[in-house]
Scaffold this active site. Structure first.
Site, PDB file in Angstrom:
ATOM      1  N   HIS A   1      91.351 -44.972  -3.284  1.00  0.00           N
ATOM      2  CA  HIS A   1      91.884 -44.016  -4.261  1.00  0.00           C
ATOM      3  C   HIS A   1      90.816 -43.389  -5.145  1.00  0.00           C
ATOM      4  O   HIS A   1      91.142 -42.511  -5.938  1.00  0.00           O
ATOM      5  CB  HIS A   1      92.921 -44.694  -5.167  1.00  0.00           C
ATOM      6  CG  HIS A   1      94.303 -44.697  -4.611  1.00  0.00           C
ATOM      7  ND1 HIS A   1      94.643 -45.371  -3.475  1.00  0.00           N
ATOM      8  CD2 HIS A   1      95.443 -44.090  -5.040  1.00  0.00           C
ATOM      9  CE1 HIS A   1      95.929 -45.187  -3.231  1.00  0.00           C
ATOM     10  NE2 HIS A   1      96.442 -44.414  -4.161  1.00  0.00           N
TER      11      HIS A   1
ATOM     12  N   GLU B   1      99.995 -34.333   3.815  1.00  0.00           N
ATOM     13  CA  GLU B   1      98.930 -33.576   3.169  1.00  0.00           C
ATOM     14  C   GLU B   1      98.374 -32.446   4.022  1.00  0.00           C
ATOM     15  O   GLU B   1      98.195 -31.324   3.539  1.00  0.00           O
ATOM     16  CB  GLU B   1      97.782 -34.491   2.736  1.00  0.00           C
ATOM     17  CG  GLU B   1      98.055 -35.252   1.440  1.00  0.00           C
ATOM     18  CD  GLU B   1      98.881 -36.504   1.627  1.00  0.00           C
ATOM     19  OE1 GLU B   1      99.206 -36.834   2.795  1.00  0.00           O
ATOM     20  OE2 GLU B   1      99.211 -37.160   0.630  1.00  0.00           O
TER      21      GLU B   1
HETATM   22  C1  TPP Z   1      97.948 -40.173   1.821  1.00  0.00           C
HETATM   23  C2  TPP Z   1      98.611 -40.529   0.547  1.00  0.00           C
HETATM   24  N1  TPP Z   1      99.358 -39.607  -0.079  1.00  0.00           N
HETATM   25  C3  TPP Z   1      99.964 -39.914  -1.235  1.00  0.00           C
HETATM   26  C4  TPP Z   1      99.813 -41.135  -1.804  1.00  0.00           C
HETATM   27  C5  TPP Z   1     100.458 -41.449  -3.147  1.00  0.00           C
HETATM   28  N2  TPP Z   1     101.565 -42.369  -2.925  1.00  0.00           N
HETATM   29  C6  TPP Z   1     101.423 -43.701  -3.022  1.00  0.00           C
HETATM   30  S1  TPP Z   1     102.803 -44.535  -2.591  1.00  0.00           S
HETATM   31  C7  TPP Z   1     103.629 -43.093  -2.281  1.00  0.00           C
HETATM   32  C8  TPP Z   1     105.057 -43.127  -1.839  1.00  0.00           C
HETATM   33  C9  TPP Z   1     105.224 -43.825  -0.554  1.00  0.00           C
HETATM   34  O1  TPP Z   1     106.575 -43.873  -0.251  1.00  0.00           O
HETATM   35  P1  TPP Z   1     107.116 -44.840   0.871  1.00  0.00           P
HETATM   36  O2  TPP Z   1     106.360 -44.646   2.123  1.00  0.00           O
HETATM   37  O3  TPP Z   1     108.577 -44.660   0.958  1.00  0.00           O
HETATM   38  O4  TPP Z   1     106.752 -46.303   0.351  1.00  0.00           O
HETATM   39  P2  TPP Z   1     107.307 -47.063  -0.941  1.00  0.00           P
HETATM   40  O5  TPP Z   1     106.383 -46.730  -2.072  1.00  0.00           O
HETATM   41  O6  TPP Z   1     108.694 -46.617  -1.172  1.00  0.00           O
HETATM   42  O7  TPP Z   1     107.202 -48.497  -0.578  1.00  0.00           O
HETATM   43  C10 TPP Z   1     102.824 -41.993  -2.526  1.00  0.00           C
HETATM   44  C11 TPP Z   1     103.229 -40.602  -2.371  1.00  0.00           C
HETATM   45  C12 TPP Z   1      99.008 -42.074  -1.120  1.00  0.00           C
HETATM   46  N3  TPP Z   1      98.763 -43.284  -1.623  1.00  0.00           N
HETATM   47  N4  TPP Z   1      98.437 -41.745   0.063  1.00  0.00           N
END
Ligand code: TPP
Ligand code: TPP
Ligand code: MG
Ligand code: MG
Lengths: 323, 326, 323, 326
Positions: free
Chosen positions: C128, C59
């Protein structure tokens, strides 16, 4: 309880608070960038590097490291040095430190102190000169302190270190070199959440935040010579706010000037005004006046910079508008 | 450094508890981010830890406390938002934090756990215990600045931290290939001077073995390790987010479900070692645990408004016990 | 200028605003995580990946990438998706986007729009569900928008994209699915800095922020049935604030209720109260009432969560206290 | 890909302008962070760029615009806080930003420049020009999350960005050895799948050569490069910060001043190429430029309060032109 004192500057008082608490409680550690440069040099003679951590330049993470350490048995003091850097760490402060106890249903506690110095009136320009108290007011879960004297700096910092909740401790660099007699009593804490009446008066209330205090006091002196008795309240704790002391004073005086070096819109002064207007409306006889920094950035040019912040004259002209 | 018989069964049981816990969520309370498909990575890592070792996790939070051995009922009640939940119904599906078994934070802020796990490592070092701290995170999370900041700090201070990546190939709809300068997460370790290792995340015992090596390095003062477990998420990113695009093929998904299901794979291993009876006993046990947990969750009361105020501060100051609604 | 309209949800209106501006001006690009999931899916049919950037989860940097692109000829829209993530990017927003023009002596401009949706009343818990308007109020240099209707969402977003200064655009997810007739006129902009009087009244002023509007309007309807005529003002632009519309209304009604889903201390409501108490004090007949979220975090449990936010009943009981 | 005669002289002249500019600061207005000792790194990198290429810099901001060829007077006036300053006296010593020669940001927030330079790279790619963007930063800055976040994004999108580290060994009082998991900055590049290269930062032409290679890669669509120039800061971190500890030895400092002064070294190179006369002419010219600039700065007026309001917004809305002091 000892009655002896020693003459300390505001910054020395902060160092002494840390020294005493580090002696008293081995769980207390100090972290930050180049901490020796920012006053902690003498602590290195007494404590080892395990408890005095020079960090890499990684604000969000080293504050978060403080959170993790606080969750697992330490009581970290994290020095952000300059308050303008707090935006880099606001995620860990707001999303984690402030929320974790609540989000875990009070299973955890976060005894963390984050220090940050408001670096204004120092010709370092807009990326170094923030007074971002408001950033941390709006989030529940934090306690926010802004002492204005060496004694309060010491007593509040010690209280913060012993507090089980996350505390943001703002140091005002316009006060760093101000000296006064400070108690050497190791158990003298200044209670979090209590404002200090620095001068009694019945005609008008001046609430002052952090480095505004010397200006508020000289304005009050000048007013005294004109026969106007101003009550001067040093807020000391921004969150939780000591509404009672402010409302009691305004009930007496009916007039309120708030002096705050943060930017005017969304300032601490705004919150105080809102509280008084909500809960002390009946006693208010005149419009509340906010003496705050205007909505422009802090310029490098020192002469202009000075004019943005609290001064005796700006306070007096706000007072003139309502007396 | 290999698991004894009872440990392998415990590992299988924990993996199965994760699976059945989430199947119950799908059936009864379809919220949140599921770990189905990733149980071997989580279980294999956790079985290498002691109860007093720390774990931090992510929004995909169900597996971590279960993997660490947490009691199931309070976790299920939390999913239902109940007062008997592990977080009193205040944290919810992305935040199943159970400090009683060492799980100190499940961060729904992606990347939020790196510094916290690192801080737990610092705390261990300052207090002089022989605990370790294990940080679970996803492939997507490695692009947060906190990843490199924290790994670097742990490397500088030789902290006892294991950075454990559940690389399921995607962050919501974004593949590793489209979001990482190069796709191998473990290769970032070298830039910070720490070991980086890749492991098959569908092979529970392989995960255990590499984690155990990292744990021993950490306990003996050797500093942090980065582990990348290649795994796969069988379901959608979250039960609550509609995904309007096809970002991975149906063939890919069904290949993993069919050929690479970690529960099926590990069950076969155990059966081939002559442990069928034990496996079946565990299957029955787990089914009962989950059923009880659902019943418990459903019957439990909701939290109350006053709980919100009660859970804010350890040392409340200037705060009425319950401010009402204003 | 065309008079035709189409029925759009608040979220669709946002997508249409982007579509029209991307068609009109090839310098406009859209960046963010998984943008297709957050409404931009249909834009991919029309624009190529050069101008639609799915970012890594970074971000602070992708907002800063927006700043750099804005400095060098583009007009980026950066979607932070969920407003709680803004703390990760507050450094680039506050220390860079908001300050760069000033710090360079107005050599540069920063035509950047940052979108962020306030994700409350949605059972996603405290990490959130932030409504962090106050974070950006206190820093000079930003414009902060919070529309409450589909038409305003479209018109304000278009105005923001055409504005040469950095704008934070808050979307309220409790409004995302609300439909109304929205003009198809490509040049219909809603002016930044103007509040909207949504209902005329003479007995009392209700200032509403973002998703509070439907509740404010139903409260006003209920009051009407009792013969109390409430004027309802939708603030729309948080910074710069349309003081004039608020002060004019309060001059008429003498009573003010502010409805704001941010946390009460240091809220937008606090700032409005402070302004009115300073500049409209003489017309105030009763204490200002702030209906805001209390100083506790947003819980996961949906029934409790709902009680923290604006509702007709909460507004009515605030009104009862002053009429 | 080697410099022609006039380019070598221009390079020497720019390096010397940095040195003399800062010596004048020491003499007349001792504020800020000096680049003395680092002129070859800055000059060598900048001479590989066109006027329309972008540069971002740091708190140690004087060298970058001078290296990029900026006019000296407005820079000096800025140091003096004057209205004729490049930033009207509002930015100051850490922020000598001169967009007319491509310098678009000098960030006193350590690490703040990474995303901005990357965004300039994105802008170039979207607009389809053949410019490049060069990001100056220190060794300490690489520990900010924005470093890896930004480098990774540039790598994913193959942006025309050159990440150029002025590795002077220290961040204030903290050595690279004490703050980096491993001390070679360039080695972090591999984790993001981009080239990383180390160069002697006291050798102006060596710096030019590696930068030129990176610039050509960037211009031709080959994506970003990480360059680590090993250099040294001769003076204290800042003229305004008292340093109460000895974090680097006096011997180390005097070794660099004596043996590794980039101006002396490059002067010798040019003299050995028979360019003594030209070098001396440049020395006289630079002295005159600096003298004039100091005079100009001293005589210039201060900015006025109204300027603060005027410089806030491009499209002012609801704002009185000058709100007075409140
Ligand atoms: C700081 C932040 N940015 C964006 C999000 C939205 N978000 C939630 S899960 C996710 C993807 C995370 O991917 P990964 O680290 O690969 O974990 P996975 O969901 O595959 O277990 C995103 C972008 C968030 N929760 N927090
Ligand atoms: C975000 C942030 N953190 C801390 C500082 C304080 N600070 C200013 S310069 C500096 C050291 C930077 O070191 P390096 O990147 O190596 O650059 P150098 O000063 O050596 O040129 C620090 C810590 C800052 N300005 N910004
Ligand atoms: Mg993933
Ligand atoms: Mg350095």
């Amino acid at each position: 309880m000892s009655n002896s004192t020693q003459k300390l500057t505001y910054l020395q008082a902060i160092v002494e608070a840390q020294r005493e608490e580090m002696r008293r409680d081995e769980r207390v550690i100090l972290m930050g960038e180049d901490i020796a440069v920012y006053g902690a040099q003498s602590l290195f003679d007494e404590f080892d590097e395990k408890r005095l951590r020079n960090t890499p330049i990684s604000e969000n993470s080293f504050v978060g490291v403080g959170v993790g350490a606080a969750l697992t048995g330490l009581r970290p003091i994290v020095d952000l040095t300059i308050a303008s850097f707090c935006y880099l760490a606001s995620d860990q402060i707001i999303n984690q430190a402030a929320k974790l106890r609540f989000m875990t249903g009070a299973q955890l506690k976060v005894p963390l102190v984050v220090r940050a110095s408001t670096f204004y009136n120092n010709r370092t320009a807009a990326q170094h000169a923030d007074r971002p108290y408001p950033l941390f007011m709006n989030t529940p879960g934090l306690k926010v302190l802004a002492p204005a004297t060496a004694s309060d700096a010491k007593g509040l910092l010690k209280a913060a270190i012993r507090d089980d909740d996350p505390v943001i401790f703002f140091e005002d660099i316009t006060l760093w070199s101000k000296k006064e007699e400070v108690s050497t009593d190791e158990n003298l804490l200044v209670p979090i959440g209590k404002a200090a009446i620095k001068r009694q008066g019945s005609d008008l209330t001046i609430v002052s935040i952090a480095g505004c205090l010397p200006h508020a006091l000289s304005a009050a002196e000048a007013l005294e010579r004109e026969g106007i008795r101003a009550e001067v309240i040093d807020l000391r704790t921004i969150v939780p706010m000591d509404k009672e002391t402010i409302l009691t004073s305004v009930a007496k005086t009916g007039r309120l000037v708030i002096v705050d070096n943060s930017h005017k819109v969304g300032s601490v002064a705004s919150e105080i005004a809102a509280v008084v207007c909500e809960e002390g409306f009946e006693s208010l006889r005149k419009p509340i006046q906010r003496v705050a920094a205007p909505m422009v950035h802090v310029p490098y040019n020192g002469a202009l910079e000075k004019q943005l912040f609290a001064s005796k004259d700006r306070i007096l002209s706000a007072v003139r508008a309502i007396v | 450094m290999s698991l004894d018989r009872s440990q392998t069964l415990e590992l299988f049981s924990r993996m199965l508890r994760i699976r059945k816990f989430e199947e119950a969520i799908i059936a009864y309370n379809p919220v949140g981010h599921l770990s189905i498909g990733q149980e071997a990575a989580i279980g294999g890592a956790c079985i290498a830890l002691r109860v007093d070792d720390y774990v931090t996790g992510t929004h995909r939070s169900h597996g971590h406390p279960i993997g660490k051995g947490a009691e199931i009922k309070p976790l299920m009640a939390e999913i239902f938002g109940k007062r008997t939940g592990i977080c009193k119904g205040l944290g919810g599906s992305m935040h199943l934090t159970d400090p009683s078994c060492g799980v100190i934070a499940e961060s729904a802020i992606v990347g939020g756990g790196f510094p916290i796990a690192t801080g737990a490592g610092l705390s261990i070092q300052v207090r002089g215990t022989d605990q370790v701290s294990l940080c679970f995170f996803g492939d997507g999370a490695t692009n947060q600045g906190t990843f490199s900041e924290s790994v670097n700090m742990a490397a500088v201070w030789k902290l006892p931290v294991i950075y454990f990546c559940e690389n399921n190939g995607y962050a919501v709809t974004t593949s590793v290939a489209k979001s990482h300068g190069q796709p191998e997460i473990a290769r970032r370790a070298d830039g910070f001077g720490i070991p980086g290792v890749v492991v098959d995340g569908q092979d529970a015992e392989a995960v255990y073995a590499v984690t155990m090596e990292a744990v021993e390095r950490a306990r003996s003062g050797g500093g942090p390790t980065l582990i990348e477990a290649k795994t796969y998420r069988f379901d959608e990113h979250s039960n609550r987010l509609a995904i309007p695009i096809e970002y991975r093929s149906k063939e890919e998904i069904s290949y993993y479900r069919r050929e690479r299901d970690p529960i099926i794979l590990y069950r076969e291993v155990l059966v081939s070692r002559g442990l069928s009876a034990e496996v079946e006993r565990i299957e029955a046990e787990v089914a009962a645990i989950i059923e009880e947990a659902v019943a418990f969750a459903r019957e439990s009361p909701d939290p109350e408004m006053g709980d919100l105020w009660d859970c804010m501060f350890s040392n409340p100051i200037n705060m009425q016990p319950f401010e009402g609604q204003d």
